[in-house]
Write an enzyme that holds these catalytic residues in place. Structure first.
Site, mmCIF file in Angstrom:
data_model
loop_
_atom_site.group_PDB
_atom_site.id
_atom_site.type_symbol
_atom_site.label_atom_id
_atom_site.label_comp_id
_atom_site.label_asym_id
_atom_site.label_seq_id
_atom_site.Cartn_x
_atom_site.Cartn_y
_atom_site.Cartn_z
ATOM 1 N N CYS A 19 -2.352 -6.884 5.785
ATOM 2 C CA CYS A 19 -3.435 -6.850 6.767
ATOM 3 C C CYS A 19 -4.168 -8.188 6.806
ATOM 4 C CB CYS A 19 -4.404 -5.712 6.452
ATOM 5 S SG CYS A 19 -5.220 -5.856 4.844
ATOM 6 N N GLU A 25 -0.642 -4.803 -2.154
ATOM 7 C CA GLU A 25 -0.513 -6.212 -2.511
ATOM 8 C C GLU A 25 -1.510 -6.612 -3.603
ATOM 9 O OE1 GLU A 25 0.051 -6.056 2.068
ATOM 10 O OE2 GLU A 25 -0.851 -4.846 0.470
ATOM 11 N N ARG A 81 2.635 20.678 3.185
ATOM 12 C CA ARG A 81 1.217 20.786 3.540
ATOM 13 C C ARG A 81 0.424 19.649 2.899
ATOM 14 N NH1 ARG A 81 -0.668 27.105 2.710
ATOM 15 N NH2 ARG A 81 0.641 28.078 4.319
#
Length: 382
Positions: free
Chosen positions: A86, A63, A195
């Site tokens: 968040c 963001e 991996r």
């Protein structure tokens, strides 16, 4: 008001912008550990005014990067973000505050953040400030992008992917143990990408003794299309009696090595630690280590995705314990015969009702071989 909506509540334009945000998020596939991969698109009056994705841990979130690219054009815009913004101070400040300060008027989130420290609070904070908030657009695609982060937050353990390579008749090696190489160069290069996106590569001491593997990523940044250095995953060896020799190749490479041992292996701990390994003692369960305890410890170390390259015993034990989430199988167009070694040790399966069911999600040709990606149905995908 914060709401959860079905896809039918969104327009085709909403879906197109969220699809772009998901593509941006994938650009962090190899670099965001232990954070989730997140993308963001800012749109005002039908025009994309800013884009961003979370590039590396400790750096700005998606963001913030999108807001920086938009500048003043972010005021009055809609933010399409693949994960709920968040609302807490972690390695970086709250993204919900940044969106409010920039004057964004609508936020569309693909999914709520499974992190208990957020879990709806980011959207609630925005809604309380008068921002229109809505969630659920392309939620399945967003969850598929971060299986490890979601698993660690919701189940307290990493996402476990077992990789194997077999002949068409299901053999991983000749009876003598000869196995190099069943698959072609293209398939082996493809494994390196898997991996690279994992946080840890896990094997057993038997594989270390037999093959002396490196278990590192042997691709450069250009091959992975990333900036900066390639992050090496943690190499994890389940070694109940600490049989790993101090001269093992994986101990002499970047990325770190973690050995899980039982109480009986303590006498050899010093030599291995002197060679650069960390040794972690866990309880034993029957004849082996407590696999659930191993995964809980890895989760505590912020390991999201575990890529398993192990022999039939360990791979079979993870499946039998219900701890395997995904199978990455490379199948070569060859036959090794009925004396060749099998893929998984699954003793005790005596009737069809006990078989392990798989949900095949993708089959793709890689060079001369075929790659099959499948989920274990008794451990359904998120």
């Amino acid at each position: 008001m914060t709401t959860e909506s079905s896809a039918s509540r969104f327009s085709a334009t909403d879906s197109a912008h969220m699809a772009r945000a998901l593509r941006l998020a994938r650009r962090g596939l190899y670099t965001t550990h232990p954070n989730p991969r997140v993308g963001c698109v800012l749109v005002r009056d039908g025009e994309v005014v800013g884009e961003g994705w979370h590039e590396r841990t400790g750096e700005p979130h998606a963001e913030v990067n999108a807001l920086r690219s938009a500048g003043e054009r972010a005021r009055g815009a809609t933010a399409y973000v693949t994960l709920e913004p968040c609302s807490h101070h972690g390695r970086t400040p709250p993204c919900s505050d940044a969106l409010l300060k920039a004057g964004v008027t609508r936020v569309v989130a693909a999914m709520r953040d499974p992190n208990p420290r957020v879990a709806g609070q980011g959207l609630a904070r925005l809604a309380a400030a008068g921002v229109e908030t809505v969630g659920g657009l392309m939620q399945a695609e967003a969850r598929a992008l971060n299986p490890g982060f979601i698993s660690r937050m919701e189940r307290g353990r990493p996402w476990v992917r077992i990789k194997s390579a077999t002949s068409l008749d299901g053999r991983t090696a000749m009876a003598s143990g000869e196995s190099q190489w069943i698959t072609g160069a293209e398939a082996r290069a493809d494994v390196q990408c898997w991996r690279a996106q994992a946080d840890a590569v896990l094997t057993g001491s038997g594989t270390v003794l037999a093959d002396d593997p490196s278990l590192n990523v042997r691709l450069d940044a250009a091959a992975l299309d990333i900036d900066g250095e390639v992050r090496q995953p943690l190499r994890v060896v389940l070694d109940r009696q600490l049989r790993t020799p101090p001269t093992a190749r994986l101990l002499d490479l970047p990325g770190g090595v973690l050995l899980f041992a039982g109480p009986a292996g303590a006498a050899r701990r010093g030599a291995l630690e002197a060679s650069g390994a960390e040794v972690c003692a866990v309880a034993t369960d029957g004849c082996g280590l407590d696999l659930e305890a191993v995964l809980r410890e890895l989760a505590a170390r912020e390991i999201n995705e575990v890529h398993v390259e192990a022999g039939a015993q360990l791979s079979g034990a993870l499946i039998a314990a219900g701890l395997a989430d995904e199978l990455l199988l490379y199948v070569a167009p060859s036959l090794l015969g009925d004396t060749g070694r099998g893929v998984f040790a699954l003793p005790g399966l005596e009737c069809l009702s006990e078989r392990v069911e798989l949900d095949v999600r993708e089959i793709r040709r890689i060079g001369r071989d075929w790659r099959i990606l499948a989920g274990f149905e008794r451990n359904p995908a998120q």
